[in-house]
Write an enzyme that holds these catalytic residues in place. Structure first.
Site: not given
Ligand SMILES: CC(C)(COP(=O)(O)OP(=O)(O)OC[C@H]1O[C@@H](n2cnc3c(N)ncnc32)[C@H](O)[C@@H]1OP(=O)(O)O)[C@@H](O)C(=O)NCCC(=O)NCCSC(=O)/C=C/CCCCCCCCCCCCC(=O)O
Length: 719
Positions: A103, A123, A100, A61
């Site tokens: 993910e 994270e 992310g 992210a």
């Protein structure tokens, strides 16, 4: 954004384009949504490959977006849409697939990685958890114990380990996108049901409760007050015990708590601060981007005591060839054995060959004649260091950079004793030098930008958080430590115990309180410095006047302990007692408590009740106040420099961001008010006198930390 192409006639190739790390910004997420939609609706496309441009799949992210109002399509439904696609989607992982990014890859049906790729869910190190389904998919894919390990530590795994764990399906040494396209063609038309990770149950695990209890206990112990690792365990527990949809709901709830927490803000600040310190600048205007480092192929270390040995190991591990010099034969032989052992152990840990041949040992300083850079690490004595520098200036080839490893001596004075002061910088390593992350690169007014650039680049190569700082007593780290330690001594005089002070600081998040730390590093170190400063007075004078020295409050407590031969762990006695000299387990010492009682009686001091709040305010605000002085003096270029120094070298809890970030979080006005309060109570303590920069920042409305730089510049230009 994301680019779409059709390749090999029937494969839709989606390329993430967002340099430098293809972070999943709003535009990239929108790009993925659009291009996936396009590939799925094109009847000519049989399968899809997702890759990233410039050799990196995706760094996760976009962390910069976390501080703002997030717009654009959310990650979770985007990843769901990929997983539920009716055409196989293959992730082609080069470089990194992190957070992310991984993910997203876990939402794909297959993952092909390059052998040099690294994967992880880091994270937790940003105060978050993998909340785009990662905490629910990874345990389903690789089992609870392995997922817990990866998610709670945030560690990155190699492609080989990822293959072994079952995170990726194939590893290639060749072009990853080509391999992924070939793979995508081979699986076109196969059933995708078994490839949708969210539909799998978690692999069975015997005695789940005991496992989670054990992991939670370990995590709580190592987290030192950080909340994200605990939330990570809770999220994985949800994956192991709940259906997927409910697990996702739990993931969302936990993330909501973390996302807005001060800890997440602090940890994300640290991430950017660590990168910002590489963009150093000097008061002269010299900067990282206009100063070219000199190439360093061969280096030398002079003096092979504890520091010199660690520095030799750190240099050799970067692949440099190193000349290690120690004039006494016995010490040289002992050092050779110790350095070889350290290199061997380090290599074993990293699974590489030890760089034993990279180090040449010599008793003769002439051996350094052709090196590009020397790090002098002899005893902390200015006369000795000056002599070594003069010898080096005569021996070394023109242009060799001369660095001194010192924690306190005046780098300018040393430079002025050499014919080429522009080639001199300080490199303040922290013990053990091959392990500790921090390096202060100390420049004087005559150090050339090229010398600073070279030392900074070398520090980075050694894997250090390297911070360029100006020359002053104690540089940044130790200068700020002085008022912190002095306040701790004063608190003992007023009624606290070492246990109380240490407990308050350890609950705050330091790995060790000030007194346990002092026992570890040796009480004699500070004693020697205070003696050098003419502060230590023999005798048993009592009363207030005996505790005012050089016009300010002084506590002789540390000196008195040293006079008793209590130097800390190495003598088995210090602020605590130990089973035997060298032992590490600190135990409360009744002798120390009666000594403190007798000391207070002798000086007419009445012990009062001191609480944790006062310990924290006096020790930490005194340290922070010195940080403001340092900024005002231009010794550190910005608050990030100070914070990186404290987090990487002084045990400041990372989830509190560093002392200057902490001051910003507490509120500058509050810090100022408390300093003023304590200063009124202790007018003979100059370090409690609020810095003028702090006053000026408060007067200008307490700007947020990222705006302090502007405020300092503006204020400096008005002076
Ligand atoms: C290994 C790296 C990727 C590369 O390393 P290197 O080559 O050495 O380069 P660097 O110097 O580190 O970086 C180069 C520059 O790139 C910048 N950078 C790097 N990564 C990012 C990033 N992810 N975002 C932004 N910028 C990044 C870096 O700063 C450098 O620039 P500069 O020098 O600073 O200018 C290495 O970079 C690396 O390790 N990167 C970080 C990887 C990482 O940690 N990734 C995880 C990110 S977090 C994440 O992915 C989270 C995912 C889940 C999100 C779920 C959705 C969240 C929203 C929900 C909100 C919940 C609220 C609920 C409310 C309610 O419901 O009520």
């Amino acid at each position: 954004m994301a680019e779409y192409n059709r390749v090999s006639e029937c494969v839709g190739l989606i390329t993430l384009r967002n340099p430098p790390v293809n972070a999943l910004s709003a535009a990239v997420r929108q790009g993925i949504v659009d291009t996936v939609q396009r590939a799925l609706s094109d009847p000519n496309v049989k399968s899809v490959v997702i890759c990233g441009q410039n050799g990196i799949f995706c760094g996760g992210a976009d962390i910069k977006e976390f501080g703002s109002n997030m717009t654009g399509p959310p990650l979770i439904p985007m990843i769901h849409a990929i997983e539920s696609a009716n055409k196989p989607v293959v992730a082609a992982i080069e470089g990194s697939a992190l957070g992310g990014g991984l993910e997203l890859a876990l939402g794909c049906h297959y993952r092909i990685a390059h052998s040099k790729a690294r994967l992880g869910l880091p994270e937790v190190s940003l105060g978050l958890l993998p909340a785009a389904g990662g905490s629910q998919r990874l345990p389903r894919l690789i089992g609870v114990p392995a997922a817990l390990n990866l998610i709670t530590t945030g560690r990155h795994v190699t492609a080989a380990e990822a293959l072994q764990l079952g995170i990726v399906d194939q590893v290639t040494d060749h072009n990853t996108v080509d391999a992924a396209v070939k793979f995508a063609l081979s699986v076109a038309g196969r059933s995708l049901d078994p490839r949708r990770i969210s539909t799998h149950p978690c692999p069975q695990q015997p005695d789940l409760d005991a496992l989670f209890e054990e992991v939670m206990q370990k995590v709580r112990q190592s987290a030192r007050g950080a909340i994200a690792p605990i939330a990570c365990v809770q999220a994985v527990r949800a994956a192991a015990t709940l259906p997927y949809a409910q697990g996702m709901e739990r993931e969302r709830e936990l993330m909501a708590t973390l996302f807005t927490s001060g800890q997440a803000r602090a940890l994300q600040y640290c991430f950017f601060a660590e990168r910002a310190v590489g963009r150093w600048r000097m008061p002269s205007g010299a900067r990282w981007d206009t100063s070219k480092p000199r190439p360093v192929h061969k280096a030398a270390v002079i003096g092979l005591g504890t520091m010199g040995r660690g520095i030799t190991v750190a240099l050799a591990q970067t692949g440099l060839s190193v000349i290690a010099v120690e004039t006494q034969e016995k010490q040289l032989m002992e050092a050779k054995q110790a350095i070889s052992g350290m290199l061997e152990r380090g290599a074993k840990r990293r699974g590489v060959a030890p760089a034993l041949d990279g180090v040449i040992y010599s008793q003769n300083i002439q051996a350094v004649a052709d090196v590009d850079l020397v790090i002098e690490a002899v005893f902390e004595d200015i006369a000795l260091k000056t002599k070594v520098f003069q010898q080096l200036s005569a021996v070394c080839k023109p242009g060799t950079l001369l660095c001194t490893n010192t924690s306190a001596l005046d780098v300018d004075q040393l430079a002025s004793e050499t014919p080429n002061p522009e080639l001199v910088v300080g490199m303040h390593f922290f013990a053990p030098a091959h392990v500790m992350k921090l390096l202060e690169v100390v420049y004087g007014p005559r150090s050339s930008p090229q010398a600073v650039a070279t030392a900074m680049q070398l520090g980075k190569k050694m894997g250090k958080a390297s911070v360029a700082v100006g020359n002053c007593r104690g540089f940044v780290g130790n200068r700020m430590l002085k008022p912190y330690i002095e306040e701790a001594f004063f608190l003992l005089e007023e009624g606290a115990t070492p246990e109380l002070v240490d407990q308050a600081l350890e609950e705050f998040g330091f790995p060790m309180g000030v007194f346990r730390m002092s026992d570890l590093s040796g009480l004699d170190v500070g004693w020697r410095v205070r003696k050098g400063d003419g502060l230590v007075e023999p005798g048993t004078a009592s009363g207030r006047s005996a505790r005012i020295r050089q016009g300010r409050r002084y506590s002789p407590l540390g000196d008195l302990l040293c006079e008793e031969g209590r130097f800390g762990q190495k003598t088995g006695r210090g602020w605590y007692q130990y089973d035997k000299p060298g032992s590490r387990v600190a135990r409360s010492d009744p002798w120390l408590h009666s000594f403190l009682g007798a000391y207070r009686a002798q000086h007419g001091l009445v012990a009062r009740r001191i609480d944790h709040q006062e310990v924290l305010e006096r020790c930490l605000y005194a340290l922070i106040n010195e940080g403001f002085h340092i900024l005002d003096d231009g010794i550190a270029a910005g608050p990030e420099d100070i914070d990186v120094i404290y987090v990487s070298g002084y045990g400041w809890p990372r989830h509190r961001g560093g002392p200057m970030f902490y001051a910003n979080m507490v509120g500058l006005a509050k810090v100022l008010e408390r300093l003023e309060h304590y200063q009124q109570l202790h007018p003979e303590v100059p370090h409690l006198q609020p810095s003028s920069l702090l006053r000026r920042l408060v007067a200008s409305g307490s700007p947020p930390i990222h705006k302090w730089g502007e405020a300092i510049k503006k204020l400096h230009s008005q002076l």
